[in-house]
Scaffold this active site. Structure first.
Site, PDB file in Angstrom:
ATOM      1  CB  THR A   2      -0.894   0.012   1.261  1.00 48.46           C
ATOM      2  OG1 THR A   2      -1.547   1.267   1.387  1.00 48.46           O
ATOM      3  CG2 THR A   2      -0.072  -0.204   2.517  1.00 48.46           C
ATOM      4  CG  ASP A   3      -1.267   4.923  -0.376  1.00 46.66           C
ATOM      5  OD1 ASP A   3      -1.453   5.956   0.285  1.00 46.66           O
ATOM      6  OD2 ASP A   3      -2.136   4.047  -0.514  1.00 46.66           O
TER       7      ASP A   3
ATOM      8  CE1 TYR B  49      -3.722  -1.822   6.046  1.00 49.29           C
ATOM      9  CE2 TYR B  49      -2.873   0.244   5.151  1.00 49.29           C
ATOM     10  CZ  TYR B  49      -3.472  -0.998   4.968  1.00 49.29           C
ATOM     11  OH  TYR B  49      -3.817  -1.397   3.701  1.00 49.29           O
TER      12      TYR B  49
ATOM     13  CE  LYS C  74      -1.324  -4.236   3.746  1.00 48.70           C
ATOM     14  NZ  LYS C  74      -1.550  -5.509   3.019  1.00 48.70           N
TER      15      LYS C  74
ATOM     16  CD1 TRP D 142      -7.150   5.259  -1.657  1.00 48.40           C
ATOM     17  CD2 TRP D 142      -8.275   6.461  -3.168  1.00 48.40           C
ATOM     18  NE1 TRP D 142      -6.824   6.570  -1.458  1.00 48.40           N
ATOM     19  CE2 TRP D 142      -7.497   7.334  -2.372  1.00 48.40           C
ATOM     20  CE3 TRP D 142      -9.059   6.999  -4.182  1.00 48.40           C
ATOM     21  CZ2 TRP D 142      -7.493   8.716  -2.558  1.00 48.40           C
ATOM     22  CZ3 TRP D 142      -9.046   8.369  -4.378  1.00 48.40           C
ATOM     23  CH2 TRP D 142      -8.281   9.220  -3.564  1.00 48.40           C
TER      24      TRP D 142
END
Length: 300
Positions: A116-117, A141, A145, A166
């Site tokens: 994820t970003d 979070y 990751k 998203w």
């Protein structure tokens, strides 16, 4: 007949699984429900999977919860193993248990990790590059990751790390929530200062299937195309209502004005995806096209 398209698709999946699970070769372990997992299996099935499995002498089998309840697809072929890390949770308020899964990475020859970003600081306007190393997770979070990414990168030489953002598809997601809220409200409040592009699980799954056919390892970004301009969550909500033919007013607010979330969220979720095309992969379609296809498929 009286079987819905959704029920029919699941029936086909289980027939497909039953057909292949007794033939040696690959093994795919599916745990709990996952939007990406289900889309991935659909793609294996609908993109010539049966012919491919027959040709390669492959096998699929199903297993329930693994480890800390991680939802994943694990693929092995002979002595070579591939682990596709599909999902732990999309909830930024949630702490993950990657440390319990790290020994599994050491068993793999190839690993496909979805990240994820949130591994970046989420500030500024520059799109994050796949090979950026300026990590600065905003919350637990994101740190979890990042831990997963580093576990893969530091353990293996052959890996895919694919960052997405998203996510929407089957199951709970932002678009589904907006449509359901719009059925009972004439107006909604949506943040307008978090910028990025969404990821449709069906489109992502097609890319993952393509990737595992290659040895073009490395870091990639794989959200749907921004069509020349990145968007906000408010833009995504407006497009969803437009595609659904719903007359709902979207009131644009800042993250601070909206409140609610306990976890810090990135304002900059822009992910540069040029590396996909450079590597010869087909980028995900335009996000508006993805939203329209999702709403048609989901029949919300």
């Amino acid at each position: 007949g009286n079987v819905s398209r959704f029920e029919g698709a699941h029936k086909i999946i289980w027939i497909f699984k039953d057909w292949v699970e007794n033939n040696g070769g690959w093994k795919i372990i599916l745990s709990c429900d996952s939007r990406i997992k289900e889309a991935f299996v659909h793609q294996l099935m609908f993109l010539g999977a049966k012919a491919y499995i027959e040709d390669q002498n492959l096998d699929m089998s199903c297993e329930n919860n693994i480890g800390v309840g991680q939802e994943d697809i694990k693929i092995s072929r002979g002595n070579d193993k591939t682990i596709i890390e599909v999902k732990l949770s999309s909830n930024p308020d949630c702490k993950h248990g990657y440390e319990k899964q790290l020994p599994r990475y050491a068993e793999a020859e190839h690993t496909h990790n979805l990240s994820t970003d949130y591994v970046f600081e989420g500030q500024g306007t520059r799109p994050w590059e796949p090979d950026d190393k300026c990590y600065a997770p905003l919350n637990v979070y994101g740190q979890s990751k990042l831990d997963g990414e580093l576990a893969v990168a530091n353990t293996l030489e052959k890996f895919f790390i694919v960052r997405i953002a998203w996510v929407f598809g089957r199951g709970k997601n932002f678009i589904k929530t907006m449509i359901n809220v719009g059925k009972t409200h004439d107006e909604v409040r949506v943040v307008n200062d978090q910028i990025g592009t969404p990821t449709y699980t069906l489109d992502l799954a097609r890319l993952l299937v393509d990737m595992i056919e290659t040895e073009k390892y490395g870091y990639y970004h794989a959200t749907n195309s921004e069509g020349g301009q990145y968007i906000s969550w408010a833009d995504l909500a407006e497009e969803a209502y437009r595609c659904a033919g719903m007359n709902v007013k979207v009131n644009r607010v800042s993250t601070a004005e909206y409140g609610l979330s306990k976890a810090a969220r990135p304002e900059n979720s822009r992910l540069n995806k040029d590396k996909l095309r450079t590597a010869g992969f087909t980028p995900l379609p335009d996000w508006k096209d993805a939203v329209a296809r999702y709403l048609k498929e989901a029949e919300l």
